[in-house]
Design a protein around this motif. Structure first.
Motif, mmCIF file in Angstrom:
data_model
loop_
_atom_site.group_PDB
_atom_site.id
_atom_site.type_symbol
_atom_site.label_atom_id
_atom_site.label_comp_id
_atom_site.label_asym_id
_atom_site.label_seq_id
_atom_site.Cartn_x
_atom_site.Cartn_y
_atom_site.Cartn_z
ATOM 1 N N GLU A 34 4.951 19.695 8.967
ATOM 2 C CA GLU A 34 3.647 19.845 9.634
ATOM 3 C C GLU A 34 3.083 21.248 9.398
ATOM 4 O OE1 GLU A 34 3.711 18.663 13.682
ATOM 5 O OE2 GLU A 34 4.316 16.604 13.249
ATOM 6 N N ASN A 35 3.942 22.258 9.381
ATOM 7 C CA ASN A 35 3.469 23.607 9.078
ATOM 8 C C ASN A 35 2.821 23.664 7.693
ATOM 9 O OD1 ASN A 35 4.449 24.569 11.511
ATOM 10 N ND2 ASN A 35 6.375 25.300 10.658
ATOM 11 N N LEU A 36 3.390 22.912 6.762
ATOM 12 C CA LEU A 36 2.900 22.931 5.387
ATOM 13 C C LEU A 36 1.612 22.136 5.200
ATOM 14 C CD1 LEU A 36 6.281 22.464 3.472
ATOM 15 C CD2 LEU A 36 4.832 24.489 3.369
ATOM 16 N N VAL A 37 1.420 21.054 5.984
ATOM 17 C CA VAL A 37 0.325 20.119 5.658
ATOM 18 C C VAL A 37 -0.666 19.878 6.783
ATOM 19 C CG1 VAL A 37 1.913 18.912 4.114
ATOM 20 C CG2 VAL A 37 1.541 17.998 6.410
ATOM 21 N N SER A 38 -0.424 20.444 7.966
ATOM 22 C CA SER A 38 -1.267 20.079 9.116
ATOM 23 C C SER A 38 -2.743 20.398 8.886
ATOM 24 C CB SER A 38 -0.772 20.788 10.376
ATOM 25 O OG SER A 38 -0.801 22.197 10.206
ATOM 26 N N ALA A 39 -3.053 21.385 8.049
ATOM 27 C CA ALA A 39 -4.453 21.747 7.802
ATOM 28 C C ALA A 39 -5.035 21.049 6.581
ATOM 29 C CB ALA A 39 -4.573 23.266 7.646
ATOM 30 N N ILE A 40 -4.259 20.154 5.950
ATOM 31 C CA ILE A 40 -4.748 19.415 4.790
ATOM 32 C C ILE A 40 -5.228 18.043 5.256
ATOM 33 C CG2 ILE A 40 -4.164 18.437 2.529
ATOM 34 C CD1 ILE A 40 -1.983 20.539 2.276
ATOM 35 N N PRO A 41 -6.496 17.721 5.105
ATOM 36 C CA PRO A 41 -7.016 16.428 5.590
ATOM 37 C C PRO A 41 -6.219 15.253 5.015
ATOM 38 C CG PRO A 41 -8.816 17.863 4.919
ATOM 39 C CD PRO A 41 -7.552 18.541 4.475
ATOM 40 N N GLY A 42 -5.839 14.337 5.910
ATOM 41 C CA GLY A 42 -5.160 13.117 5.494
ATOM 42 C C GLY A 42 -3.653 13.207 5.450
ATOM 43 N N MET A 43 -3.086 14.410 5.648
ATOM 44 C CA MET A 43 -1.638 14.556 5.531
ATOM 45 C C MET A 43 -0.947 14.836 6.861
ATOM 46 S SD MET A 43 -1.125 16.625 1.922
ATOM 47 C CE MET A 43 0.617 16.197 1.843
ATOM 48 N N GLY A 44 -1.628 15.528 7.771
ATOM 49 C CA GLY A 44 -0.986 15.953 9.010
ATOM 50 C C GLY A 44 -0.463 14.825 9.875
ATOM 51 N N PRO A 49 4.043 8.399 -9.495
ATOM 52 C CA PRO A 49 3.436 9.076 -8.340
ATOM 53 C C PRO A 49 4.147 8.677 -7.049
ATOM 54 C CG PRO A 49 1.751 8.100 -9.743
ATOM 55 C CD PRO A 49 3.071 7.575 -10.229
ATOM 56 N N GLY A 50 4.346 9.644 -6.164
ATOM 57 C CA GLY A 50 5.001 9.366 -4.891
ATOM 58 C C GLY A 50 4.532 10.321 -3.829
ATOM 59 N N MET A 52 0.850 -1.202 0.000
ATOM 60 C CA MET A 52 0.000 0.000 0.000
ATOM 61 C C MET A 52 0.880 1.245 0.000
ATOM 62 S SD MET A 52 -3.036 1.029 2.658
ATOM 63 C CE MET A 52 -3.971 2.527 2.453
ATOM 64 N N GLY A 53 0.574 2.267 -0.795
ATOM 65 C CA GLY A 53 1.385 3.463 -0.894
ATOM 66 C C GLY A 53 1.256 4.350 0.328
ATOM 67 N N HIS A 54 2.144 5.342 0.389
ATOM 68 C CA HIS A 54 2.132 6.297 1.491
ATOM 69 C C HIS A 54 0.862 7.138 1.447
ATOM 70 C CE1 HIS A 54 3.387 9.705 4.022
ATOM 71 N NE2 HIS A 54 4.252 8.851 4.559
ATOM 72 N N ALA A 55 0.426 7.581 2.630
ATOM 73 C CA ALA A 55 -0.822 8.350 2.727
ATOM 74 C C ALA A 55 -0.771 9.660 1.952
ATOM 75 C CB ALA A 55 -1.134 8.622 4.201
ATOM 76 N N TRP A 56 0.443 10.172 1.693
ATOM 77 C CA TRP A 56 0.547 11.445 0.989
ATOM 78 C C TRP A 56 0.370 11.309 -0.523
ATOM 79 C CZ3 TRP A 56 4.629 15.480 2.899
ATOM 80 C CH2 TRP A 56 4.343 15.834 4.222
ATOM 81 N N VAL A 57 0.478 10.093 -1.049
ATOM 82 C CA VAL A 57 0.368 9.902 -2.491
ATOM 83 C C VAL A 57 -1.008 10.378 -2.961
ATOM 84 C CG1 VAL A 57 0.355 8.228 -4.380
ATOM 85 C CG2 VAL A 57 1.983 7.979 -2.499
ATOM 86 N N GLY A 58 -1.013 11.262 -3.955
ATOM 87 C CA GLY A 58 -2.268 11.804 -4.468
ATOM 88 C C GLY A 58 -2.746 13.049 -3.750
ATOM 89 N N LEU A 59 -2.117 13.374 -2.599
ATOM 90 C CA LEU A 59 -2.514 14.561 -1.837
ATOM 91 C C LEU A 59 -1.448 15.655 -1.866
ATOM 92 C CD1 LEU A 59 -3.988 12.854 1.386
ATOM 93 C CD2 LEU A 59 -5.255 13.757 -0.577
ATOM 94 N N SER A 60 -0.202 15.277 -2.149
ATOM 95 C CA SER A 60 0.920 16.208 -2.011
ATOM 96 C C SER A 60 0.798 17.443 -2.889
ATOM 97 C CB SER A 60 2.235 15.494 -2.330
ATOM 98 O OG SER A 60 2.445 14.415 -1.435
ATOM 99 N N ASP A 61 0.112 17.333 -4.014
ATOM 100 C CA ASP A 61 -0.016 18.478 -4.904
ATOM 101 C C ASP A 61 -0.846 19.609 -4.303
ATOM 102 O OD1 ASP A 61 1.614 17.575 -6.887
ATOM 103 O OD2 ASP A 61 0.009 16.707 -8.111
ATOM 104 N N GLN A 62 -1.461 19.357 -3.152
ATOM 105 C CA GLN A 62 -2.211 20.417 -2.476
ATOM 106 C C GLN A 62 -1.312 21.341 -1.657
ATOM 107 O OE1 GLN A 62 -5.853 19.092 -0.427
ATOM 108 N NE2 GLN A 62 -5.546 17.076 -1.367
ATOM 109 N N VAL A 63 -0.046 20.950 -1.480
ATOM 110 C CA VAL A 63 0.872 21.743 -0.653
ATOM 111 C C VAL A 63 1.157 23.076 -1.331
ATOM 112 C CG1 VAL A 63 3.213 21.859 0.294
ATOM 113 C CG2 VAL A 63 1.909 19.721 0.417
ATOM 114 N N ARG A 64 1.060 24.158 -0.549
ATOM 115 C CA ARG A 64 1.369 25.501 -1.038
ATOM 116 C C ARG A 64 2.239 26.213 0.004
ATOM 117 N NH1 ARG A 64 -0.487 23.190 -4.675
ATOM 118 N NH2 ARG A 64 -2.167 23.786 -6.110
ATOM 119 N N LEU A 65 2.575 27.457 -0.285
ATOM 120 C CA LEU A 65 3.455 28.214 0.613
ATOM 121 C C LEU A 65 2.759 29.472 1.127
ATOM 122 C CD1 LEU A 65 6.394 27.803 1.634
ATOM 123 C CD2 LEU A 65 7.091 29.504 -0.051
#
Length: 447
Positions: A68-78, A40-41, A1-14
């Motif tokens: 965590e600063n970058l992803v804590s508010a993104i569901p499934g990534m924190g 995909p990774g 099974m892939g990492h939980a971030w696969v498919g979600l990482s593109d939501q990361v912004r600055l």
């Protein structure tokens, strides 16, 4: 099974900085250097660009904290942050060139026409200056960058990265930069900056006096104003009506003179103190009055204020870079330069909305606001980003620090036993004081 971030990482912004470091801009830089993802990774290339920029924005935080600063508010990534080694390997795959390209795509002049302190007689004002950043003491970093050594040749202190910048006076925005080490000459790093200075008047300190630097900038269509050492351009070849004079400086190779340029020399004193000698390619006293150029030279201090913003406030005082490998050190420095330029853009935008001098907007408060915007995912939608920036600009009472005062305290070392000389014998700490306006007195060359 892939990492939980696969498919979600593109939501990361600055956060707020995404206004300028857009996903489209990042993708262009990635494609330009052939760093596309093969499959995909959890840590795709675009995410890693934002992560490295996050390392610069939150320099004093660990890898885990920055993630965590970058992803804590993104569901499934924190709750599923990859380990540090995964981020390190992803940084190595990314390399430094993508971040350098991101910086160059973002960087550019910010001062609007007519901004006080940013223009002189129709020319945009800029300054060239250099500063050092300490890198981790590894064999690879010491070999690549060099460092101070003791009398017996043993390593002393950290390897040092040398950064030379072209900075816009009035906004503190870095327009261009070159990254090297203690083993590299400041002048060699300054020469390529000339390409970004066309049409500008560029002010430099005495460490940059040289025919190579002079010919590079004037050849690119820039004008120069450089402080000279006491042994530079001492012999007049022609005296001008305003008391300045023309002289020559030459470049020698193997005992042979290869290039000579004509310079105009302006000498003056500040408060009847040390005599300062300036060199310029502006030879006509009517078009470039000596008194105006003498007063203008002291605007070079703006470049040092820009360096201070990056080194002391953004990076943190006396902090060491994170990267143990030279390529990652370069990557990290380009990230710091990109973040600093974006913060300068935020400041200029806020100042422009309120018709204020950008010097009045607190860099530290804008830096803290940018950090909060990342944690709050303020750039998750264009509407949220616009609302955050509008709300920040409305907080003028907190951001406005008032007109900046001239330097008031004596420029003396206040910490003992550092690499700089101790204060003079008998010196005691004095309170900050008000000083009278500086008096510039021209010293005409007698005919």
């Amino acid at each position: 099974m892939g990492h939980a971030w696969v498919g979600l990482s593109d939501q990361v912004r600055l956060g707020a900085l995404t206004r300028w470091v857009t996903p489209e801009l990042v993708d262009e830089a990635v494609v330009a250097h052939g760093r596309r993802d093969k499959r995909p990774g959890a840590l795709p290339v675009r995410t890693m660009v934002y992560f490295v920029l996050g390392l610069a924005l939150f320099h004093q935080d660990s890898y885990d904290d920055v993630a965590e600063n970058l992803v804590s508010a993104i569901p499934g990534m924190g709750g599923a942050v990859p380990n540090k080694s995964s981020f390190t390997r992803a940084r190595q795959r990314l390399g430094p060139q993508v971040l350098e390209t991101v910086f160059r795509k973002v960087a550019g002049p910010l001062a609007p026409d007519g901004l006080a302190g940013s223009f002189w007689r129709g020319m945009r004002l800029a300054a060239v200056d250099g500063f050092y950043l300490d890198a981790p003491d590894t064999a690879a970093n010491r070999a690549a960058f060099g460092g101070q050594v003791a009398k017996d040749g043993s390593p002393l202190a950290f390897p040092q990265v040398r950064v030379v910048t072209l900075t816009e006076i009035g906004t503190h925005a870095v327009l261009d930069a070159r990254v090297g080490g203690l083993v590299d000459s400041e002048q060699d790093l300054a020469v390529p900056l000339a390409a970004a200075a066309t049409g500008m008047l560029v002010i430099m300190d005495r460490g940059f006096v040289g025919v190579g630097v002079w010919r590079a900038f004037t050849g690119a269509g820039a004008h120069v104003l450089i402080r000279a050492k006491t042994n530079n351009a001492r012999t007049p070849v022609e005296r001008l009506p305003d008391g300045t004079y023309l002289a020559e400086i030459s470049q020698w190779v193997g005992g042979r003179k290869v290039h000579t340029v004509t310079v105009r020399v302006i000498e003056y004193q500040v408060n009847s103190g040390e005599t300062i000698r300036l060199l310029t390619d502006l030879l006509d006293p009517d078009q470039a009055p000596a008194a105006e150029l003498a007063a203008l030279y002291h605007e070079r201090w703006e470049a040092e204020l820009s360096n201070r913003q990056l080194k002391t406030f953004q990076r943190g005082p006396q902090q060491v870079l994170r990267s143990a490998e030279p390529a990652l050190v370069h990557q990290e420095v380009w990230a710091h330069l990109t973040v600093h330029h974006c913060l300068s853009r935020m400041i200029v935008d806020i100042a422009g909305q309120h018709r204020l001098d950008p010097d009045r907007i607190s860099f530290v408060k804008v830096l803290k606001a940018a950090r909060r915007s990342v944690i709050q995912q303020a750039a998750s939608t264009p509407r949220r980003l616009a609302k955050f920036l509008a709300t920040l600009a409305a907080k003028l009472r907190k951001l406005d620090i008032g007109p900046r005062r001239d330097r008031e305290a004596d420029r003396l070392v206040k910490r003992f036993k550092l690499k700089y000389a101790d204060p003079p014998k008998g010196w005691t700490r004095q309170p900050t004081r008000r000083v009278q306006p500086k008096t510039i007195t021209l010293i005409p060359k007698l005919v």
